[in-house]
Design a protein around this motif. Structure first.
Motif, PDB file in Angstrom:
ATOM      1  N   LEU A   1      54.814  77.287  25.280  1.00 28.44           N
ATOM      2  CA  LEU A   1      56.087  77.984  25.093  1.00 28.44           C
ATOM      3  C   LEU A   1      57.236  77.239  25.772  1.00 28.44           C
ATOM      4  N   ARG A   2      56.967  76.640  26.927  1.00 33.95           N
ATOM      5  CA  ARG A   2      58.008  75.845  27.597  1.00 33.95           C
ATOM      6  C   ARG A   2      58.377  74.625  26.762  1.00 33.95           C
ATOM      7  N   GLU A   3      57.368  73.977  26.198  1.00 34.10           N
ATOM      8  CA  GLU A   3      57.628  72.798  25.380  1.00 34.10           C
ATOM      9  C   GLU A   3      58.412  73.177  24.122  1.00 34.10           C
ATOM     10  N   ALA A   4      58.071  74.313  23.532  1.00 41.54           N
ATOM     11  CA  ALA A   4      58.812  74.776  22.356  1.00 41.54           C
ATOM     12  C   ALA A   4      60.271  75.038  22.714  1.00 41.54           C
ATOM     13  N   GLU A   5      60.484  75.651  23.866  1.00 41.13           N
ATOM     14  CA  GLU A   5      61.855  75.937  24.300  1.00 41.13           C
ATOM     15  C   GLU A   5      62.627  74.640  24.546  1.00 41.13           C
ATOM     16  N   SER A   6      61.962  73.647  25.147  1.00 41.08           N
ATOM     17  CA  SER A   6      62.639  72.379  25.428  1.00 41.08           C
ATOM     18  C   SER A   6      63.032  71.650  24.148  1.00 41.08           C
ATOM     19  N   ARG A   7      62.304  71.923  23.063  1.00 39.78           N
ATOM     20  CA  ARG A   7      62.621  71.305  21.772  1.00 39.78           C
ATOM     21  C   ARG A   7      63.582  72.154  20.947  1.00 39.78           C
ATOM     22  N   GLY A   8      63.982  73.285  21.499  1.00 41.75           N
ATOM     23  CA  GLY A   8      64.895  74.163  20.780  1.00 41.75           C
ATOM     24  C   GLY A   8      64.238  74.939  19.661  1.00 41.75           C
ATOM     25  N   ILE A   9      62.931  75.184  19.784  1.00 40.85           N
ATOM     26  CA  ILE A   9      62.195  75.926  18.754  1.00 40.85           C
ATOM     27  C   ILE A   9      62.080  77.382  19.203  1.00 40.85           C
ATOM     28  N   PRO A  10      62.713  78.309  18.507  1.00 43.34           N
ATOM     29  CA  PRO A  10      62.659  79.713  18.921  1.00 43.34           C
ATOM     30  C   PRO A  10      61.345  80.378  18.512  1.00 43.34           C
ATOM     31  N   ILE A  11      60.992  81.442  19.222  1.00 37.30           N
ATOM     32  CA  ILE A  11      59.823  82.237  18.848  1.00 37.30           C
ATOM     33  C   ILE A  11      60.220  83.110  17.660  1.00 37.30           C
ATOM     34  N   PRO A  12      59.525  83.021  16.545  1.00 34.77           N
ATOM     35  CA  PRO A  12      59.914  83.808  15.371  1.00 34.77           C
ATOM     36  C   PRO A  12      59.581  85.287  15.540  1.00 34.77           C
ATOM     37  N   ALA A  13      60.270  86.115  14.789  1.00 35.04           N
ATOM     38  CA  ALA A  13      59.943  87.538  14.743  1.00 35.04           C
ATOM     39  C   ALA A  13      58.712  87.736  13.867  1.00 35.04           C
ATOM     40  N   THR A  14      57.993  88.815  14.116  1.00 29.49           N
ATOM     41  CA  THR A  14      56.757  89.070  13.371  1.00 29.49           C
ATOM     42  C   THR A  14      57.010  89.132  11.868  1.00 29.49           C
ATOM     43  N   GLU A  15      58.125  89.763  11.476  1.00 28.52           N
ATOM     44  CA  GLU A  15      58.399  89.932  10.047  1.00 28.52           C
ATOM     45  C   GLU A  15      58.742  88.618   9.344  1.00 28.52           C
ATOM     46  N   GLU A  16      58.973  87.568  10.114  1.00 33.30           N
ATOM     47  CA  GLU A  16      59.256  86.264   9.513  1.00 33.30           C
ATOM     48  C   GLU A  16      57.986  85.544   9.059  1.00 33.30           C
ATOM     49  N   ILE A  17      56.841  86.030   9.515  1.00 33.08           N
ATOM     50  CA  ILE A  17      55.587  85.315   9.286  1.00 33.08           C
ATOM     51  C   ILE A  17      54.786  85.961   8.162  1.00 33.08           C
ATOM     52  N   CYS A  18      54.318  85.139   7.249  1.00 33.68           N
ATOM     53  CA  CYS A  18      53.434  85.605   6.181  1.00 33.68           C
ATOM     54  C   CYS A  18      51.995  85.560   6.696  1.00 33.68           C
ATOM     55  N   PRO A  19      51.290  86.687   6.706  1.00 28.64           N
ATOM     56  CA  PRO A  19      49.929  86.717   7.263  1.00 28.64           C
ATOM     57  C   PRO A  19      48.972  85.729   6.605  1.00 28.64           C
ATOM     58  N   GLU A  20      49.226  85.383   5.340  1.00 22.47           N
ATOM     59  CA  GLU A  20      48.328  84.479   4.631  1.00 22.47           C
ATOM     60  C   GLU A  20      48.323  83.072   5.224  1.00 22.47           C
ATOM     61  N   ILE A  21      49.303  82.773   6.074  1.00 28.96           N
ATOM     62  CA  ILE A  21      49.348  81.446   6.698  1.00 28.96           C
ATOM     63  C   ILE A  21      48.146  81.241   7.619  1.00 28.96           C
ATOM     64  N   TYR A  22      47.668  82.343   8.189  1.00 30.59           N
ATOM     65  CA  TYR A  22      46.534  82.240   9.114  1.00 30.59           C
ATOM     66  C   TYR A  22      45.238  82.138   8.301  1.00 30.59           C
ATOM     67  N   GLU A  23      44.814  80.919   8.038  1.00 31.45           N
ATOM     68  CA  GLU A  23      43.668  80.693   7.160  1.00 31.45           C
ATOM     69  C   GLU A  23      42.391  80.322   7.907  1.00 31.45           C
ATOM     70  N   SER A  24      42.516  79.743   9.082  1.00 30.28           N
ATOM     71  CA  SER A  24      41.340  79.205   9.764  1.00 30.28           C
ATOM     72  C   SER A  24      40.550  80.300  10.482  1.00 30.28           C
ATOM     73  N   ASP A  25      39.274  80.021  10.718  1.00 28.99           N
ATOM     74  CA  ASP A  25      38.431  80.958  11.458  1.00 28.99           C
ATOM     75  C   ASP A  25      38.957  81.164  12.872  1.00 28.99           C
ATOM     76  N   GLU A  26      39.432  80.072  13.497  1.00 31.52           N
ATOM     77  CA  GLU A  26      39.929  80.180  14.872  1.00 31.52           C
ATOM     78  C   GLU A  26      41.123  81.122  14.957  1.00 31.52           C
ATOM     79  N   GLU A  27      42.024  81.023  14.005  1.00 29.95           N
ATOM     80  CA  GLU A  27      43.201  81.897  14.006  1.00 29.95           C
ATOM     81  C   GLU A  27      42.809  83.350  13.770  1.00 29.95           C
ATOM     82  N   ARG A  28      41.943  83.570  12.806  1.00 29.56           N
ATOM     83  CA  ARG A  28      41.587  84.942  12.447  1.00 29.56           C
ATOM     84  C   ARG A  28      40.753  85.621  13.533  1.00 29.56           C
ATOM     85  N   LYS A  29      39.889  84.867  14.180  1.00 33.10           N
ATOM     86  CA  LYS A  29      39.117  85.442  15.284  1.00 33.10           C
ATOM     87  C   LYS A  29      40.028  85.808  16.451  1.00 33.10           C
TER      88      LYS A  29
END
Length: 244
Positions: free
Chosen positions: A135-163
């Protein structure tokens, strides 16, 4: 002489103050006293079930694989403060609630001090520190944390993400169950499993190096994991360090 009369008076005072249930924490060697105390509560006009007694088993302290010798008769013993001074408050709290209260606990002092993933409290805290680093590295690059409604659940395809998502979703139910059963070890089990799922995800998937849709989705997942880990550790009285 016995303490029975004063114990009955003590419990009567609790009920008179409006409590509908009294929870006592006793050493396992007092198990024979439980029926007498419940009978005393019943004599007060209460249900015996209004008194709940948790019997706590003994703890063996281990150092270099050998049990630390203690004797109350000779005055040779290790206090809880001694343990906290040696291994730290976080490790002490975590280790003492790792097992069910009615299970014996072997408290390995060397393991509790180890700065390695073999130490369960280090393993869990390291997961949170990793999250904060991302999160610190994301902030240093100017990358904001997205809101939940911005994310499409289908993006999470891998077993690691879903678990990992499944473990996060289980958090409210795990806390409710631990509360109802007076079983804080369930929270310890949960945070350890959650940390394990995060480490698996972190080792298998990139976050900041991905294209934007995936980057945002994984960054939100990292943030959510950090939030749940810190809340669960707070319930245990254990800190969630941002750096290790």
């Amino acid at each position: 002489p016995t303490y029975f009369a004063s114990d009955i008076s003590y419990h009567k005072e609790k009920f008179d103050r409006g409590f509908d249930r009294v929870i006592n924490i006793w050493g396992a060697d007092h198990h024979g006293y439980v029926p007498r105390m419940k009978a005393g509560v019943e004599a007060l006009g209460r249900s015996p079930d209004d008194l709940q007694v948790l019997l706590i088993q003994f703890v063996n302290l281990l150092r270099d694989g050998a049990q630390v010798a203690m004797s109350t008769r000779s005055g040779q013993f290790v206090t809880l403060r001694d343990v906290m001074n040696e291994v730290g408050v976080d490790a002490t709290r975590y280790f003492f609630v790792m097992r069910r209260s009615d299970s014996h606990l072997d408290f390995d002092l060397e393991l509790a001090k180890a700065a390695s993933t073999e130490n369960p409290v280090y393993y869990v805290q390291y997961a949170h520190a990793r999250i904060c680093s991302v999160l610190r590295e994301a902030e240093s690059r100017g990358i904001p944390i997205p809101a939940t409604e911005e994310i499409c659940p289908e993006i999470y395809e891998s077993d690691e993400e879903r678990k990992l998502i499944a473990r996060l979703a289980a958090f409210p139910d795990e806390i409710e169950k631990a509360s109802k059963e007076l079983a804080p070890h369930m929270i310890v089990n949960y945070v350890f499993e959650l940390a394990g799922e995060f480490h698996s995800f972190y080792n298998a998937k990139r976050v900041l190096g991905e294209e934007e849709p995936v980057l945002k989705a994984r960054l939100l997942l990292v943030k959510a994991t950090g939030t749940v880990l810190s809340k669960a550790l707070a319930l245990l009285g254990v800190t969630a360090p941002e750096r290790m």
